[in-house]
Design an enzyme around this catalytic site. Structure first.
Site, short mmCIF file in Angstrom:
data_model
loop_
_atom_site.label_atom_id
_atom_site.label_comp_id
_atom_site.label_asym_id
_atom_site.label_seq_id
_atom_site.Cartn_x
_atom_site.Cartn_y
_atom_site.Cartn_z
CG ASP A 19 -1.78 -1.21 1.38
OD1 ASP A 19 -1.34 -2.29 0.96
OD2 ASP A 19 -2.88 -1.10 1.93
CD GLU A 50 -6.27 0.33 0.89
OE1 GLU A 50 -7.48 0.30 0.65
OE2 GLU A 50 -5.79 0.17 2.00
CG ASN A 51 -3.91 3.33 2.01
OD1 ASN A 51 -3.41 2.21 1.95
ND2 ASN A 51 -5.06 3.55 2.60
CG HIS A 79 -9.26 3.39 2.03
ND1 HIS A 79 -10.21 3.93 2.88
CD2 HIS A 79 -8.31 2.84 2.82
CE1 HIS A 79 -9.83 3.71 4.14
NE2 HIS A 79 -8.70 3.05 4.13
CG HIS A 166 -6.85 -4.64 0.49
ND1 HIS A 166 -5.63 -4.02 0.41
CD2 HIS A 166 -7.63 -3.82 1.24
CE1 HIS A 166 -5.68 -2.87 1.07
NE2 HIS A 166 -6.88 -2.73 1.58
CG HIS A 191 -6.31 -3.80 4.94
ND1 HIS A 191 -6.91 -2.59 4.65
CD2 HIS A 191 -6.79 -4.17 6.18
CE1 HIS A 191 -7.74 -2.26 5.65
NE2 HIS A 191 -7.66 -3.20 6.58
CG HIS A 193 -0.74 0.25 5.80
ND1 HIS A 193 -0.93 1.60 5.75
CD2 HIS A 193 -1.59 -0.26 4.90
CE1 HIS A 193 -1.87 1.91 4.88
NE2 HIS A 193 -2.29 0.77 4.34
#
Ligand SMILES: [Fe+2]
Ligand SMILES: [Fe+2]
Length: 273
Positions: A19, A50-51, A79, A166, A191, A193
């Site tokens: 991510d 996604e971030n 997200h 994820h 997901h 991190h």
């Protein structure tokens, strides 16, 4: 001496980064990915984005920034639809930017699966799934979903298959590993991190890691500014997230996938500053 061993003969080398969180994440991708692909002779780079935009979601600008830094495919997660304009963007760019597959079929824009082809004709199916344990929203069963998708893909002929699962729970990602071992070439978790140390080849030949970790600043709390993250734990009053400052670090894996058998033949943790 090169950091990574020579690519195994007859294989396709893949880099998969976890991510990307905000600007520090995007900057380390821009600074390192293209050079890393070249120095390690990687054929394919996949990045979970996604971030990427402000720490939650992705938009056209940040997705294209990651792509121009060398990512061939971008995967997403919970997200995926957070940013304005992303629906239109995903509709138009679903051949390289994919959202989780197991979302309500009739009402979810974009695609959860795409196909990448190497210059010499290797076909790679890349898919994005989302877990359901400790995850909110309308998520269909990822296990039945991947069975359906792999069934459809197998009728297209031989190809490599890579999945980004994820999910929050380590157990759900391991269950997916056991469920797909020997059917997927590579399965990576995203997901949380936080990079796990369990990169390995499962008995059936599927490369696996519970979580790739994060591509972002490690000065905060999983990419977010510490003071805000702490306020959210210590006080009931609202505190909007801010991105942690500091240079980003890229976490992920690098793996060789055998073109004939479709199995992973080598996998190693990746950590690049
Ligand atoms: Fe997520
Ligand atoms: Fe994330």
């Amino acid at each position: 001496m090169a950091k990574y061993p020579k690519k195994q003969s007859g294989s396709l080398r893949v880099i998969f980064l976890g991510d990307v969180v905000g600007r520090p994440g995007r900057e380390v991708v821009t600074r390192r990915l293209r050079e890393l692909k070249a120095s390690s002779s990687a054929d394919l780079a996949i990045v979970n984005g996604e971030n990427a935009a402000g720490g939650a979601g992705i938009d056209a600008g940040t997705a294209l920034e990651i792509k121009s830094a060398g990512a061939d495919v971008v995967t997403l997660g919970d997200h995926a639809f957070q940013r304005k304009g992303v629906v239109d963007f995903l509709q138009k760019n679903s051949d390289w930017c994919i959202r989780p597959y197991n979302l309500p079929e009739a009402t979810t824009p974009g695609k959860g699966h795409c196909v990448w082809r190497s210059k010499d004709g290797v076909i790679v199916h890349i898919m994005n799934f989302m877990g359901r344990v400790f995850m909110g929203g309308s998520i269909d069963c990822p296990f039945r979903g991947i069975d359906k998708l792999l069934g459809e893909i197998s009728s297209d002929g031989p190809a490599l298959t890579i999945c980004d699962m994820h999910a929050e729970a380590t157990s759900e990602k391991w269950a997916m590993g056991r469920h797909t071992d020997g059917r997927l070439s590579l399965l990576v978790g995203t997901h949380t991190h936080v990079q796990t140390s369990d990169a390995q080849i499962l008995p059936g030949g599927t490369g696996f890691i519970t979580d790739l970790g994060m591509t972002g600043s490690q000065t905060g709390v999983i990419g977010m500014d510490s003071s805000v993250a702490l306020r959210r734990f210590l006080s009931p009053t609202p505190a909007p997230y801010q991105i942690a400052e500091g240079e980003g670090i890229a976490h992920g894996i690098i793996a060789d996938l055998d073109r004939e058998s479709g199995k992973t033949v080598w996998i190693e943790l990746l950590r690049e500053e």
